[in-house]
Design an enzyme around this catalytic site. Structure first.
Site, mmCIF file in Angstrom:
data_model
loop_
_atom_site.group_PDB
_atom_site.id
_atom_site.type_symbol
_atom_site.label_atom_id
_atom_site.label_comp_id
_atom_site.label_asym_id
_atom_site.label_seq_id
_atom_site.Cartn_x
_atom_site.Cartn_y
_atom_site.Cartn_z
ATOM 1 N N ASP B 124 0.797 -1.123 -0.087
ATOM 2 C CA ASP B 124 -0.063 -0.062 -0.029
ATOM 3 C C ASP B 124 1.053 1.206 0.036
ATOM 4 O O ASP B 124 1.592 1.366 0.808
ATOM 5 C CB ASP B 124 -0.931 -0.043 1.167
ATOM 6 C CG ASP B 124 -2.102 1.279 1.290
ATOM 7 O OD1 ASP B 124 -2.232 1.370 -0.005
ATOM 8 O OD2 ASP B 124 -2.597 1.341 2.115
ATOM 9 N N HIS B 131 -3.012 14.357 0.906
ATOM 10 C CA HIS B 131 -3.242 13.473 2.040
ATOM 11 C C HIS B 131 -1.919 13.649 3.022
ATOM 12 O O HIS B 131 -2.147 13.843 4.210
ATOM 13 C CB HIS B 131 -3.230 12.062 1.621
ATOM 14 C CG HIS B 131 -3.322 11.194 2.654
ATOM 15 N ND1 HIS B 131 -4.443 11.005 3.470
ATOM 16 C CD2 HIS B 131 -2.605 10.168 3.064
ATOM 17 C CE1 HIS B 131 -4.224 9.946 4.457
ATOM 18 N NE2 HIS B 131 -3.206 9.418 4.024
ATOM 19 N N GLU B 199 -9.951 4.705 4.216
ATOM 20 C CA GLU B 199 -9.025 5.617 3.579
ATOM 21 C C GLU B 199 -9.803 5.349 2.230
ATOM 22 O O GLU B 199 -9.982 4.252 1.517
ATOM 23 C CB GLU B 199 -7.794 5.164 3.653
ATOM 24 C CG GLU B 199 -7.207 5.715 4.922
ATOM 25 C CD GLU B 199 -5.576 5.561 4.903
ATOM 26 O OE1 GLU B 199 -5.068 4.771 4.192
ATOM 27 O OE2 GLU B 199 -5.015 6.190 5.530
ATOM 28 N N GLU B 201 -8.990 4.581 -1.518
ATOM 29 C CA GLU B 201 -8.143 4.462 -2.541
ATOM 30 C C GLU B 201 -8.656 3.487 -3.630
ATOM 31 O O GLU B 201 -9.708 3.182 -3.657
ATOM 32 C CB GLU B 201 -7.121 3.479 -1.698
ATOM 33 C CG GLU B 201 -6.541 4.053 -0.251
ATOM 34 C CD GLU B 201 -5.362 3.316 0.129
ATOM 35 O OE1 GLU B 201 -4.807 2.535 -0.566
ATOM 36 O OE2 GLU B 201 -5.071 3.287 1.283
ATOM 37 N N ARG B 237 -6.964 4.674 14.004
ATOM 38 C CA ARG B 237 -5.906 5.810 13.950
ATOM 39 C C ARG B 237 -5.386 5.579 15.455
ATOM 40 O O ARG B 237 -4.092 6.034 15.538
ATOM 41 C CB ARG B 237 -6.715 6.984 13.829
ATOM 42 C CG ARG B 237 -7.084 7.431 12.397
ATOM 43 C CD ARG B 237 -5.969 7.119 11.422
ATOM 44 N NE ARG B 237 -6.837 7.251 9.939
ATOM 45 C CZ ARG B 237 -6.193 6.905 8.920
ATOM 46 N NH1 ARG B 237 -4.979 6.426 8.801
ATOM 47 N NH2 ARG B 237 -6.851 7.199 7.639
ATOM 48 N N GLN B 240 -2.855 3.027 15.341
ATOM 49 C CA GLN B 240 -1.837 3.249 14.376
ATOM 50 C C GLN B 240 -0.720 4.297 15.075
ATOM 51 O O GLN B 240 0.386 4.173 14.902
ATOM 52 C CB GLN B 240 -2.196 4.132 13.010
ATOM 53 C CG GLN B 240 -1.231 4.475 12.151
ATOM 54 C CD GLN B 240 -1.854 5.023 10.911
ATOM 55 O OE1 GLN B 240 -3.161 5.181 10.626
ATOM 56 N NE2 GLN B 240 -1.062 5.284 9.586
ATOM 57 N N LYS B 253 -3.794 -1.164 10.376
ATOM 58 C CA LYS B 253 -4.457 -1.606 8.993
ATOM 59 C C LYS B 253 -4.882 -3.000 8.556
ATOM 60 O O LYS B 253 -5.681 -3.262 7.581
ATOM 61 C CB LYS B 253 -3.325 -1.184 7.928
ATOM 62 C CG LYS B 253 -2.827 0.081 8.274
ATOM 63 C CD LYS B 253 -3.589 1.370 7.433
ATOM 64 C CE LYS B 253 -2.899 2.563 7.356
ATOM 65 N NZ LYS B 253 -3.738 3.699 6.521
ATOM 66 N N THR B 257 -9.263 -4.652 4.632
ATOM 67 C CA THR B 257 -9.091 -3.830 3.514
ATOM 68 C C THR B 257 -10.163 -4.343 2.708
ATOM 69 O O THR B 257 -10.114 -5.378 2.084
ATOM 70 C CB THR B 257 -7.758 -3.850 2.737
ATOM 71 O OG1 THR B 257 -6.792 -3.670 3.969
ATOM 72 C CG2 THR B 257 -7.770 -3.168 1.563
ATOM 73 N N GLU B 365 -12.485 17.495 -0.426
ATOM 74 C CA GLU B 365 -11.730 16.422 -1.431
ATOM 75 C C GLU B 365 -10.717 15.818 -0.058
ATOM 76 O O GLU B 365 -9.655 15.318 -0.446
ATOM 77 C CB GLU B 365 -10.812 16.829 -2.367
ATOM 78 C CG GLU B 365 -11.997 17.344 -3.491
ATOM 79 C CD GLU B 365 -11.511 17.664 -4.880
ATOM 80 O OE1 GLU B 365 -11.934 17.605 -5.819
ATOM 81 O OE2 GLU B 365 -10.420 18.007 -4.756
#
Lengths: 425, 425
Positions: B124, B131, B199, B201, B237, B240, B253, B257, B365
């Site tokens: 990733d 960001h 997130e 992606e 978070r 993390q 993470k 996913t 955004e």
């Protein structure tokens, strides 16, 4: 520093060992499951066809026999531990009584070794206190602490690259990457690593899976480990210094990880359970606390040798029990967020360093050359090396590991974990 | 903020799309390869049995037909691009001429979706400038810089956890882990994440492999990409922040996913090649410089929706072309140290944020809620949320993506990437 006794080079594969591997040979070029005894491999596929497996039930025997006909050890490792133990006992009995058919034996000199398992995930820990003390600071780009606080509350770990795990003795190509030419945040350049290093580790393969979304209690951690290998986590220190912020190591580790080829099963290692060298302070969270008596570590002796220009140098020694966070704590933490653990997953223990010194006070238990640079330890014969005390093209690193009985007699060994550095291309 | 046009919810799967997926249905419960058109899937296994593939040679046709009979898309993706293009053209011709046999059609409402490929490695990236600007500081525990210097010289990336990649609409269990109760280096506690985030992606799957030990030139990067999906890199978070030093994200993470289920192939996306939004300063190293004209990015519009208590809220929008490091640069860097790339490997682009604002100057955004917290942006309706503006149990996140023609008409879509938060257990 003595290194392993010479007998190990001849016969690490004793009756007490019976490690599992995947071999091919001039007789059978298809990879198949095997064990090893003395200077021979036993073709377990043929063995299963030849010998009757009278386990608790006919079905149990068939399960084992079918698993041994596969080209990796995954199906066998996923069997209940009791069945694997029954096979191990049968092989031991047959060896003691001379009942292993000669057609199942293959000289190890005629054997090509393959990766023993199909691996879906490979994670690598960072859990030796001495290794961290010797390394901390530069990589974390902080001058305000040596080891970050989080390190003492959970075993630190990252995902590594499965596709770069290779069997002994695969050559390792010096990687190209980006590095700071003039130290941290200096001029970035792209080129071959100038600081190529090894890391002395062990690895363990997962047997019983932990389903995605679930956890497991630490008391059952052993049941999920199939066995151990030696592991060399080759590292490009200049590339690593460049890329560590903020996502951790990637290319600096992903160009190659060597393992020894024979998995020494948990059944063989259980007699070497012992207390960890370090007392954990602060005490771990309850879910990471090993239950009952103080036997949560394994006493496995380790050594590192460098072969340069045809000459072998003993660089260092260590012991798996030196780890601050034991493999059982590592695995419990790893499974703890529900990521799922699959049969064949490989876990690296992280570099295993100790605090030993020789009569001149020089450190003798460093697990990698980066520690030697950081602690200003001369590691003979690297003092004159071209790459600032790092590996040169053509160098070979050989890791060895073994277990001794109470009298110091070697009972079993892991065989070599070996790899040679090729020049960048 | 408008979100995708309503038609997308009905029919993202146009003749110009023809995405690949793996389905099962009430008629055939074994996972098998498929494409999608309108409100139907086309069973490609049956299609290959029914229609003749008169490609350049009979052998070519057989190769394609055999690949489509597998339970994942790996064998098909590993075929030469020319063969895949020939299949695509044939399906398009057959659809135009009404020649797709009705027995190959399955209503999408009767279809269960599976992971489309067997994945060996999942990496990733972290390559959106906006960001990083919104996030930097806390995670890297430095007050002296916003974005580390290395970020501008090579695409930043980490290995992530393959076993936690799940198809839409798998539920995501709120993970337990260690976090600092009172901010960085505060009191460590073990418990459910209090700062659960998504997130936005995209992900891309590898077609043609790069052998271990080899690199590839950036000019051939496209050939190695099979196609794109939407990807939600769920993030805890608080966990993390605890674990980032020094090895990067792991548990925060690795609990899940989500991806959208249909892979939109490169052939469908090529018409949307465009310039990246950002000019790279400093210019990239030569091996990361996109050759020829300025079409190294892809114009794919993206949106994020939150479903809470049965009500849908549009949170944000973005575009794949906003990435500072393009997917082709990412892939070239990834393969650059010789780690080996295998068919089926999944690459996450990293969170894709933009710099857009609404009429009140509020950022519109943002690719995740952590950015909203860091930039003190109220993301309606999260201002009243229990978890400091993070996800609550029962929340669903829906990502959508689509491509438009020069007149702003939607030509193709990705379908949804969707997941719902379950309470910790």
């Amino acid at each position: 520093m003595s290194g392993p006794p010479p007998i190990l080079n001849q016969a690490p594969f004793t009756l007490e060992n019976l490690p599992y591997g995947v071999i091919s040979s001039s007789q059978n070029s298809t990879p198949h499951c095997a064990t090893a005894i003395g200077i021979h491999a036993i073709d377990l596929c043929k063995y299963a066809e030849t010998r009757e497996f009278n386990f608790d039930s006919v079905k149990d025997g068939q399960l084992v026999a079918n698993a041994l006909k596969q080209s990796t050890l995954n199906e066998f490792a996923a069997l209940p531990a009791k069945l694997r133990q029954q096979l191990r006992s049968k092989i031991q009995d047959d060896l003691r009584q001379g009942m292993v058919p000669i057609k199942c034996l293959v000289p190890l000199s005629d054997v090509k070794m393959h990766l023993p398992m199909k691996t879906g995930g490979y994670s690598d820990f960072y859990t030796s206190l001495e290794h961290c003390q010797n390394c901390s600071g530069e990589m974390t780009s902080s001058k305000t602490f040596n080891i970050p606080k989080n390190w003492f509350y959970a075993p630190s770990v990252y995902n590594s690259r499965v596709s770069s795990v290779v069997p002994t003795p695969t050559d390792i190509r010096r990687p190209k990457g980006v590095y700071f030419k003039d130290g941290m945040d200096g001029t970035p350049e792209y080129g071959p690593s100038q600081k190529l290093d090894f890391e002395l580790e062990m690895g363990y393969f997962i047997s019983k899976p932990v389903p995605y979304g679930e956890r497991m209690p630490i008391a059952s951690a052993k049941e999920h480990i199939f066995g151990f290998v030696l592991l060399n986590d080759w590292s490009a220190r200049d590339h690593q210094l460049f890329e560590m912020r903020p996502l951790g190591p990637f290319h600096s580790k992903g160009f190659g990880t060597s393992i020894s080829n024979w998995i020494v099963p948990m059944e063989a290692l259980e007699p070497y359970s012992c207390s960890p060298k370090n007392v954990q302070d602060p005490p771990p969270f309850e879910h990471l606390t090993w239950p009952g008596k103080a036997d949560g570590a394994l006493d496995i002796k380790l050594s590192i040798k460098l072969v340069r220009n045809g000459k072998t140098h003993e660089l260092s020694k260590s012991n798996l029990k030196y780890l601050y966070w034991t493999p059982y704590q590592q695995l419990t933490h790893h499974a703890g967020a529900g990521c799922g653990m699959e049969t064949g997953d490989l876990i690296g223990t992280g570099t295993i360093s100790g605090s030993g010194t020789d009569s001149q006070g020089r450190k003798t238990e460093l697990g990698c050359l980066y520690e030697a640079e950081r602690t200003k330890t001369d590691v003979v014969p690297l003092e004159n090396a071209k790459y600032n005390g790092y590996l040169e093209d053509g160098d070979e690193i050989v890791l060895e590991g073994w277990c001794e009985d109470a009298e110091g007699k070697v009972v079993l060994g892991f065989g070599e974990c070996r790899g040679k550095i090729l020049p960048a291309n």
